[in-house]
Design a protein around this motif. Structure first.
Motif, PDB file in Angstrom:
ATOM      1  N   LEU A   1      -2.975   3.810  59.736  1.00 46.93           N
ATOM      2  CA  LEU A   1      -4.181   3.503  60.506  1.00 46.93           C
ATOM      3  C   LEU A   1      -5.223   2.937  59.555  1.00 46.93           C
ATOM      4  O   LEU A   1      -5.521   3.540  58.524  1.00 46.93           O
ATOM      5  CB  LEU A   1      -4.728   4.764  61.185  1.00 46.93           C
ATOM      6  N   VAL A   2      -5.771   1.773  59.911  1.00 52.75           N
ATOM      7  CA  VAL A   2      -6.818   1.127  59.119  1.00 52.75           C
ATOM      8  C   VAL A   2      -8.039   0.975  60.015  1.00 52.75           C
ATOM      9  O   VAL A   2      -7.947   0.423  61.114  1.00 52.75           O
ATOM     10  CB  VAL A   2      -6.357  -0.243  58.584  1.00 52.75           C
ATOM     11  N   ILE A   3      -9.186   1.481  59.538  1.00 50.93           N
ATOM     12  CA  ILE A   3     -10.441   1.400  60.300  1.00 50.93           C
ATOM     13  C   ILE A   3     -11.443   0.598  59.486  1.00 50.93           C
ATOM     14  O   ILE A   3     -11.617   0.841  58.291  1.00 50.93           O
ATOM     15  CB  ILE A   3     -10.993   2.804  60.607  1.00 50.93           C
ATOM     16  N   GLY A   4     -12.099  -0.358  60.144  1.00 45.62           N
ATOM     17  CA  GLY A   4     -13.097  -1.186  59.493  1.00 45.62           C
ATOM     18  C   GLY A   4     -14.458  -1.055  60.154  1.00 45.62           C
ATOM     19  O   GLY A   4     -14.557  -1.064  61.379  1.00 45.62           O
ATOM     20  N   LEU A   5     -15.507  -0.923  59.338  1.00 45.59           N
ATOM     21  CA  LEU A   5     -16.897  -0.881  59.804  1.00 45.59           C
ATOM     22  C   LEU A   5     -17.593  -2.102  59.223  1.00 45.59           C
ATOM     23  O   LEU A   5     -17.674  -2.242  57.997  1.00 45.59           O
ATOM     24  CB  LEU A   5     -17.594   0.392  59.321  1.00 45.59           C
ATOM     25  N   ARG A   6     -18.108  -2.994  60.105  1.00 47.70           N
ATOM     26  CA  ARG A   6     -18.566  -4.284  59.620  1.00 47.70           C
ATOM     27  C   ARG A   6     -19.877  -4.715  60.244  1.00 47.70           C
ATOM     28  O   ARG A   6     -20.220  -4.305  61.347  1.00 47.70           O
ATOM     29  CB  ARG A   6     -17.514  -5.347  59.925  1.00 47.70           C
ATOM     30  N   GLY A   7     -20.563  -5.561  59.518  1.00 44.61           N
ATOM     31  CA  GLY A   7     -21.730  -6.255  60.042  1.00 44.61           C
ATOM     32  C   GLY A   7     -21.322  -7.684  60.332  1.00 44.61           C
ATOM     33  O   GLY A   7     -20.429  -8.231  59.685  1.00 44.61           O
ATOM     34  N   GLY A   8     -21.985  -8.303  61.305  1.00 42.40           N
ATOM     35  CA  GLY A   8     -21.622  -9.658  61.690  1.00 42.40           C
ATOM     36  C   GLY A   8     -22.814 -10.594  61.683  1.00 42.40           C
ATOM     37  O   GLY A   8     -23.965 -10.176  61.800  1.00 42.40           O
ATOM     38  N   TYR A   9     -22.506 -11.874  61.546  1.00 44.45           N
ATOM     39  CA  TYR A   9     -23.537 -12.902  61.525  1.00 44.45           C
ATOM     40  C   TYR A   9     -23.044 -14.139  62.261  1.00 44.45           C
ATOM     41  O   TYR A   9     -21.872 -14.475  62.212  1.00 44.45           O
ATOM     42  CB  TYR A   9     -23.884 -13.265  60.074  1.00 44.45           C
ATOM     43  N   TYR A  10     -23.927 -14.802  62.885  1.00 50.09           N
ATOM     44  CA  TYR A  10     -23.821 -16.085  63.573  1.00 50.09           C
ATOM     45  C   TYR A  10     -22.874 -16.049  64.764  1.00 50.09           C
ATOM     46  O   TYR A  10     -21.697 -15.790  64.583  1.00 50.09           O
ATOM     47  CB  TYR A  10     -23.394 -17.214  62.639  1.00 50.09           C
ATOM     48  N   PRO A  11     -23.369 -16.368  65.928  1.00 56.08           N
ATOM     49  CA  PRO A  11     -24.784 -16.544  66.238  1.00 56.08           C
ATOM     50  C   PRO A  11     -25.474 -15.195  66.350  1.00 56.08           C
ATOM     51  O   PRO A  11     -24.901 -14.240  66.862  1.00 56.08           O
ATOM     52  CB  PRO A  11     -24.776 -17.278  67.562  1.00 56.08           C
ATOM     53  N   GLY A  12     -26.666 -15.104  65.863  1.00 61.95           N
ATOM     54  CA  GLY A  12     -27.397 -13.836  65.868  1.00 61.95           C
ATOM     55  C   GLY A  12     -26.810 -12.872  64.862  1.00 61.95           C
ATOM     56  O   GLY A  12     -26.163 -13.262  63.893  1.00 61.95           O
ATOM     57  N   TYR A  13     -27.051 -11.599  65.107  1.00 64.29           N
ATOM     58  CA  TYR A  13     -26.573 -10.541  64.224  1.00 64.29           C
ATOM     59  C   TYR A  13     -25.825  -9.503  65.046  1.00 64.29           C
ATOM     60  O   TYR A  13     -26.092  -9.336  66.225  1.00 64.29           O
ATOM     61  CB  TYR A  13     -27.751  -9.865  63.513  1.00 64.29           C
ATOM     62  N   GLY A  14     -24.927  -8.799  64.399  1.00 62.04           N
ATOM     63  CA  GLY A  14     -24.168  -7.801  65.131  1.00 62.04           C
ATOM     64  C   GLY A  14     -23.513  -6.794  64.219  1.00 62.04           C
ATOM     65  O   GLY A  14     -23.663  -6.833  62.994  1.00 62.04           O
ATOM     66  N   ALA A  15     -22.791  -5.898  64.844  1.00 60.75           N
ATOM     67  CA  ALA A  15     -22.017  -4.879  64.140  1.00 60.75           C
ATOM     68  C   ALA A  15     -20.779  -4.601  64.974  1.00 60.75           C
ATOM     69  O   ALA A  15     -20.802  -4.749  66.208  1.00 60.75           O
ATOM     70  CB  ALA A  15     -22.835  -3.614  63.959  1.00 60.75           C
ATOM     71  N   ASN A  16     -19.690  -4.232  64.303  1.00 65.04           N
ATOM     72  CA  ASN A  16     -18.479  -3.922  65.040  1.00 65.04           C
ATOM     73  C   ASN A  16     -17.611  -2.953  64.270  1.00 65.04           C
ATOM     74  O   ASN A  16     -17.762  -2.780  63.061  1.00 65.04           O
ATOM     75  CB  ASN A  16     -17.707  -5.193  65.422  1.00 65.04           C
ATOM     76  N   VAL A  17     -16.730  -2.311  65.018  1.00 58.76           N
ATOM     77  CA  VAL A  17     -15.767  -1.359  64.478  1.00 58.76           C
ATOM     78  C   VAL A  17     -14.391  -1.808  64.948  1.00 58.76           C
ATOM     79  O   VAL A  17     -14.212  -2.145  66.124  1.00 58.76           O
ATOM     80  CB  VAL A  17     -16.057   0.073  64.983  1.00 58.76           C
TER      81      VAL A  17
END
Length: 178
Positions: A33-49
């Motif tokens: 099991l691999v879990i990723g915690l990330r921030g995102g960019y373009y368009p706007g800003y975001g976050a995802n798991v």
């Protein structure tokens, strides 16, 4: 001189062919099991798991995973007379195929399909016009390619490029392997 050069060339080729060449490491074992915690960019800003579970551990030289994606993205646009703000919340199951290039470095690609909730808010510059709010539920999809680099056996960093109409295109963060 030609004979020495040819002898050296044959010796070099023999030495090179005698080494075991392994460009791709063994795939992740079944059940990883691999879990990723990330921030995102373009368009706007975001976050995802993201979470990826290795279902098949020997597909050609790689591994096949099933998993999930949960993401948030916010963006705003300013027009002449109003500002529009969009917030997107997406939940999508995903599948991917990964190759372990080295023991620390993995590349992967896949697709995801699910649902997106879009919250729109239009703020007008004029006091005579009421602001508007809308909520939409949309079919969401995404195609992605990414890479993970593990600093230790269980912890690393990851980047992913996602093509999705509602989420961030460029994502980077940390990853954990269990």
């Amino acid at each position: 001189m030609k004979k020495i050069f040819m002898l050296a060339l044959v010796a070099l080729m023999t030495l090179a062919m005698g080494q075991k060449a392994q460009a791709i490491e063994n795939p992740n074992p079944k059940g990883t099991l691999v879990i990723g915690l990330r921030g995102g960019y373009y368009p706007g800003y975001g976050a995802n798991v993201v979470a990826d579970y290795t279902l098949v551990d020997h597909w050609w030289k790689g591994h096949f995973t099933v998993g999930a994606y949960a993401g948030y993205n916010a963006r705003s646009y300013h027009w002449t007379y109003y500002t529009s703000r969009y917030s997107n919340i997406a939940i999508m199951p995903r599948v991917s195929y990964g190759l372990n290039i080295t023991k620390q470095f993995e590349v992967h690609a896949g697709v995801m399909l699910g649902v997106n909730m879009q919250l729109d808010r239009w703020v007008y510059d004029s006091p005579n016009i009421d602001n508007e709010r809308y909520t939409y539920f949309n079919f969401a999809h995404g195609e992605f390619v990414g890479a993970r680099y593990f600093f230790t056996e269980k912890f690393g960093a990851e980047v992913e490029l996602v093509y999705s109409g509602y989420q961030s295109y460029f994502n980077a963060g940390v990853t954990f392997k269990f």
